[in-house]
Design a protein around this motif. Structure first.
Motif, PDB file in Angstrom:
ATOM      1  N   TYR A  97       7.075 -16.405  43.992  1.00 22.21           N
ATOM      2  CA  TYR A  97       6.153 -17.263  44.319  1.00 22.21           C
ATOM      3  C   TYR A  97       4.840 -16.676  44.900  1.00 22.21           C
ATOM      4  CZ  TYR A  97       6.759 -22.256  46.051  1.00 22.21           C
ATOM      5  OH  TYR A  97       6.095 -23.670  47.289  1.00 22.21           O
ATOM      6  N   GLY A 142      11.683 -21.036  45.447  1.00 24.96           N
ATOM      7  CA  GLY A 142      12.545 -20.917  47.382  1.00 24.96           C
ATOM      8  C   GLY A 142      12.027 -19.511  47.497  1.00 24.96           C
ATOM      9  N   GLY A 143      13.497 -19.318  48.084  1.00 23.20           N
ATOM     10  CA  GLY A 143      13.545 -18.276  48.350  1.00 23.20           C
ATOM     11  C   GLY A 143      13.508 -16.788  47.758  1.00 23.20           C
ATOM     12  N   ILE A 190      10.021 -16.147  46.631  1.00 32.28           N
ATOM     13  CA  ILE A 190       8.960 -15.822  47.266  1.00 32.28           C
ATOM     14  C   ILE A 190       8.955 -14.054  48.103  1.00 32.28           C
ATOM     15  CG2 ILE A 190       8.464 -15.703  50.257  1.00 32.28           C
ATOM     16  CD1 ILE A 190       8.029 -17.730  49.543  1.00 32.28           C
ATOM     17  N   TRP A 234       1.980 -13.900  56.177  1.00 31.80           N
ATOM     18  CA  TRP A 234       3.060 -15.340  56.927  1.00 31.80           C
ATOM     19  C   TRP A 234       2.327 -15.014  58.487  1.00 31.80           C
ATOM     20  CZ3 TRP A 234       4.661 -18.616  54.113  1.00 31.80           C
ATOM     21  CH2 TRP A 234       4.923 -17.796  52.259  1.00 31.80           C
ATOM     22  N   LYS A 271      22.486 -26.281  53.902  1.00 34.50           N
ATOM     23  CA  LYS A 271      21.514 -26.223  54.944  1.00 34.50           C
ATOM     24  C   LYS A 271      21.401 -27.671  55.820  1.00 34.50           C
ATOM     25  CE  LYS A 271      18.109 -23.289  52.474  1.00 34.50           C
ATOM     26  NZ  LYS A 271      17.992 -21.287  52.950  1.00 34.50           N
ATOM     27  N   TYR A 324       6.684 -29.623  49.616  1.00 33.56           N
ATOM     28  CA  TYR A 324       6.985 -28.875  50.733  1.00 33.56           C
ATOM     29  C   TYR A 324       6.605 -27.609  49.265  1.00 33.56           C
ATOM     30  CZ  TYR A 324       9.359 -24.544  53.437  1.00 33.56           C
ATOM     31  OH  TYR A 324       9.139 -23.680  53.673  1.00 33.56           O
ATOM     32  N   ASP A 325       5.960 -26.607  50.343  1.00 34.32           N
ATOM     33  CA  ASP A 325       5.415 -25.818  49.705  1.00 34.32           C
ATOM     34  C   ASP A 325       4.333 -24.444  50.810  1.00 34.32           C
ATOM     35  OD1 ASP A 325       2.751 -26.185  50.644  1.00 34.32           O
ATOM     36  OD2 ASP A 325       1.936 -26.374  48.161  1.00 34.32           O
ATOM     37  N   GLU A 326       4.487 -22.699  50.111  1.00 34.09           N
ATOM     38  CA  GLU A 326       3.850 -21.988  50.812  1.00 34.09           C
ATOM     39  C   GLU A 326       3.007 -21.757  52.249  1.00 34.09           C
ATOM     40  OE1 GLU A 326       3.229 -17.561  48.610  1.00 34.09           O
ATOM     41  OE2 GLU A 326       2.766 -19.767  47.290  1.00 34.09           O
ATOM     42  N   ALA A 345       4.742 -23.839  53.926  1.00 31.50           N
ATOM     43  CA  ALA A 345       5.422 -23.278  55.335  1.00 31.50           C
ATOM     44  C   ALA A 345       4.901 -22.867  56.595  1.00 31.50           C
ATOM     45  CB  ALA A 345       6.394 -22.042  54.438  1.00 31.50           C
ATOM     46  N   GLY A 386      17.782 -16.390  54.413  1.00 32.80           N
ATOM     47  CA  GLY A 386      17.068 -17.014  54.431  1.00 32.80           C
ATOM     48  C   GLY A 386      15.445 -16.390  54.959  1.00 32.80           C
ATOM     49  N   SER A 441      13.014 -17.735  55.674  1.00 33.91           N
ATOM     50  CA  SER A 441      11.614 -18.963  56.861  1.00 33.91           C
ATOM     51  C   SER A 441      11.232 -18.855  58.006  1.00 33.91           C
ATOM     52  CB  SER A 441      11.280 -20.579  56.664  1.00 33.91           C
ATOM     53  OG  SER A 441      12.928 -21.274  56.380  1.00 33.91           O
ATOM     54  N   LYS A 478       9.360 -16.062  59.300  1.00 28.22           N
ATOM     55  CA  LYS A 478       8.425 -16.316  59.277  1.00 28.22           C
ATOM     56  C   LYS A 478       7.864 -16.618  60.771  1.00 28.22           C
ATOM     57  CE  LYS A 478       8.544 -17.529  54.715  1.00 28.22           C
ATOM     58  NZ  LYS A 478       9.057 -19.269  53.916  1.00 28.22           N
TER      59      LYS A 478
HETATM   60  C1  LIG Z   1       9.814 -18.907  52.744  1.00 22.62           C
HETATM   61  C2  LIG Z   1      10.138 -19.489  51.933  1.00 22.62           C
HETATM   62  C3  LIG Z   1      11.176 -20.217  51.701  1.00 22.62           C
HETATM   63  C4  LIG Z   1      12.388 -19.304  52.172  1.00 22.62           C
HETATM   64  O1  LIG Z   1      13.858 -20.022  52.309  1.00 22.62           O
HETATM   65  P1  LIG Z   1      14.181 -20.052  52.920  1.00 22.62           P
HETATM   66  O2  LIG Z   1      15.048 -21.214  53.476  1.00 22.62           O
HETATM   67  O3  LIG Z   1      14.885 -19.291  54.580  1.00 22.62           O
HETATM   68  O4  LIG Z   1      15.649 -18.655  52.484  1.00 22.62           O
HETATM   69  C5  LIG Z   1      10.899 -21.549  50.704  1.00 22.62           C
HETATM   70  N1  LIG Z   1       9.710 -22.112  50.158  1.00 22.62           N
HETATM   71  C6  LIG Z   1       8.629 -21.397  50.924  1.00 22.62           C
HETATM   72  C7  LIG Z   1       7.436 -22.873  50.004  1.00 22.62           C
HETATM   73  C8  LIG Z   1       8.443 -20.636  51.511  1.00 22.62           C
HETATM   74  O5  LIG Z   1       7.738 -20.618  51.818  1.00 22.62           O
END
Ligand SMILES: *Cc1c(COP(=O)(O)O)cnc(C)c1O
Length: 577
Positions: free
Chosen positions: A45, A55-56, A59, A315, A397, A460-462, A465, A487, A489, A492
């Motif tokens: 990502y 996703g994670g 990342i 981040w 989640k 939803y994207d970086e 986030a 996880g 996020s 961050k």
């Molecule tokens: C940080 C991030 C994630 C990771 O999220 P978790 O659910 O906490 O593992 C997923 N997608 C994006 C866009 C992020 O920035």
């Protein structure tokens, strides 16, 4: 190790200092520019480089490479460049719609090196090898026009197997093409198994004794597991392997070895990955402990816990990083100092508020391009509080949990002059979650107050986030306990001084449950009650300096080492060398 002239550290002594800090004199001998740490991942990502993940997992891959770059550790990350990526928007009926958008590696600074061939389904498939260098690190990507999207199709289907085989066998040839030999192969989940298989096959077909080659490959391969339950992992049939895998093997002995791993006509990649990797890690303390895996002889597999960290300079707001360095909480590598715990005690509420306001302005700027479900452009003032729930929309989640009692949610938002931002991708084809999201939005839209104070932001994207982490006040992380591997996020959010309302799970559970506003209960009903109480407490904490300082300091004291990506890379290097 040969050092390049363009690196992000101040001078060579800094790098030496880092290596001596991690106390591994032989590290410089083990890793070099042409014998790098190789990191294999089906998902990356890294949007600025044109690769959008899901996703994670992706990342983590991007963060690991960036931290290696900052530390001047030679690393090659091998991944597909998907020629299409999926974006999401909300349809008229409140259902999520996926759009597929073409992407070209040339637009992101990748250079075409050459092509390599793999055999699939009686055809020769030509894969382009493209590369982008970043100081001591590089991304080597394999791609072709029909490669498809990330995670397209069924996880046990032919196309997914094709993508995995292409990454493994194609990626291994790509390494040789650019003159690299892997010092270590880190497999980011089992979809990258074929890279290790390609290595084994090469060693044996070059004349190494089969058993020696197995031992050698095992010693140099690290399998990083993110999944809790082995049974949930993909498996393939013998027929699929005959069409996609066997044609790419040169050695009969390797073919026989893999044939022996089938049980009732199917092969599970996790089982063979365990066989080929002696080094195995899980992504948080809790995850490493509870991941329930068995090898083919039925023995329980042990995982070394290496909790995911984040690339902090990426981040966390630069102003906040600078502040942590000024108070002596982080050193220049973004590793917590030996007395960081005392130093975070000097943080005061005025500083927190000032930093958060800078972050809020950044969030407002990003939101200018991201209208909510009503098409409204949001802009939050200094007197308004922002709660967020931002993560993939998957069952465990529980994104819908705060909407169980909408009157209660409304009162919390009213009491604290607050807004609630909801954002997260729904996995394509996950009808259950598409419907759950639609139901949540129906509840929101049917109430005048909620429809103007709860905002759903699509795709939803970086970027979103990060903007939410730096600009919101309270973040909500409520996975069913036991189901979140780590996880990131929430990391961050803690780094950016949000108050964390969370269940005790994943990497959060690395530290004690009084380190943040913990949501708990013997059943879901109790957890819901606890969640509303904690949300209310978090809102109240932002209204008085004493509580605000208390929670920010407590969170940072507990989690600064956990969230440091430098600490994570150091842990991996310690484990590997
Ligand atoms: C940080 C991030 C994630 C990771 O999220 P978790 O659910 O906490 O593992 C997923 N997608 C994006 C866009 C992020 O920035």
């Amino acid at each position: 190790m040969i050092l390049k002239s363009r690196h992000r550290l101040d001078d060579i002594e800094d790098v030496e200092e880092f290596y001596s800090a991690i106390n591994r004199d032989n590290l410089t001998k083990s890793l070099s520019e042409d014998r790098p740490y190789t990191y294999w991942t089906i998902e990356l990502y890294d949007q600025v480089n044109g690769i959008r993940g899901g996703g994670g997992l992706g990342i983590l891959a991007a963060d690991t490479r960036r931290v290696a770059e900052q530390m001047n550790v030679p690393m090659a990350l091998i991944t597909p460049f998907y020629p299409h990526e999926s974006h999401q928007r909300l349809g008229e009926d409140g259902r999520v719609i996926n759009d597929s958008i073409p992407v070209n590696y040339k637009d992101f600074g990748f250079e075409l090196i050459d092509t390599v061939n793999i055999k699939c389904n009686k055809d020769i498939v030509e894969l382009s090898v493209v590369e982008k260098q970043f100081n001591s690190t590089r991304i080597l990507a394999i791609t072709e026009p029909n490669f498809g999207e990330l995670y397209s199709g069924d996880s046990c289907g032919d196309h997914r197997l094709y993508q995995e085989v292409a990454l493994g066998f194609g990626g291994y040839q790509a390494l040789k093409l650019v003159g690299l030999k892997p010092a270590i192969m880190q497999l980011n989940e089992v979809a990258t198994f074929f890279a290790a298989l390609a290595r084994l096959d090469e060693l044996v077909s070059n004349g190494m004794d089969f058993y020696e080659a197995v031992v050698y490959t095992r010693k140099h391969t690290l399998y990083t597991n993110h999944t809790l339950v082995q049974a949930a992992e993909a498996s393939f049939s013998f027929d699929q392997f005959e069409r996609y895998v066997f044609p790419n093997l040169k050695s009969k002995a390797v073919r026989k070895w893999i044939c022996d791993k089938f049980e009732d006509g199917r092969i599970r990649l996790s089982s063979v990955t365990i066989e080929i990797a002696e080094l195995r890690s899980g992504v948080s303390k809790l995850h490493a402990r509870v991941a329930n895996y068995r090898d083919l002889s039925g023995n329980k597999v042990r995982f070394k816990a290496v909790t995911n960290g984040i690339d902090m300079p990426y981040w966390i707001m630069p102003e906040t990083i600078q502040y942590y360095k000024e108070i002596g909480a982080l050193d220049k590598f973004c590793l917590p100092t030996s007395n960081y715990a005392d130093n975070v005690k000097t943080i005061d509420a005025a500083q927190i508020r000032e930093l958060k306001w800078i972050g809020r302005e950044f969030l407002n700027k990003v939101l200018e391009e991201r209208p909510d479900q009503n098409g409204k452009i949001l802009h939050f003032g200094e007197d308004e509080l922002v709660y967020d729930f931002k993560r993939r929309f998957v069952d465990y989640k529980r994104p819908w949990l705060p909407f169980t009692d909408t009157e209660r949610l409304k009162r919390i938002l009213q009491n604290h002059n607050a807004h609630y931002i909801l954002s997260g991708r729904v996995h394509a084809g996950d009808e259950r979650m598409v419907n759950k999201l639609r139901e949540v939005l129906e509840k929101v839209q049917s109430d005048e107050y909620l429809s103007t104070h709860v905002h759903y932001i699509a795709d939803y994207d970086e970027k979103l986030a990060r903007a939410l982490s730096v600009g919101s006040n309270v973040s909500i992380n409520i996975p069913i306990v036991g189901l979140e591997a780590c996880g990131t996020s929430w990391e961050k959010d803690v780094g950016n001084m949000c108050l964390l309302v969370s269940t005790h799970d994943g990497g959060v559970a690395d530290e004690s449950n009084d380190s943040y506003l913990c949501v708990s209960g013997a059943n879901e009903e109790e957890e819901i009650e606890s969640m509303y109480q904690r949300m209310d407490e978090a809102g109240a904490a932002w209204e008085n300096n004493f509580d605000l300082e208390f929670w920010v300091k407590t969170q940072l004291e507990a989690y600064l080492p956990v969230i440091s990506g430098t600490r994570m890379l150091k842990d991996y290097l310690d484990y590997l060398f």
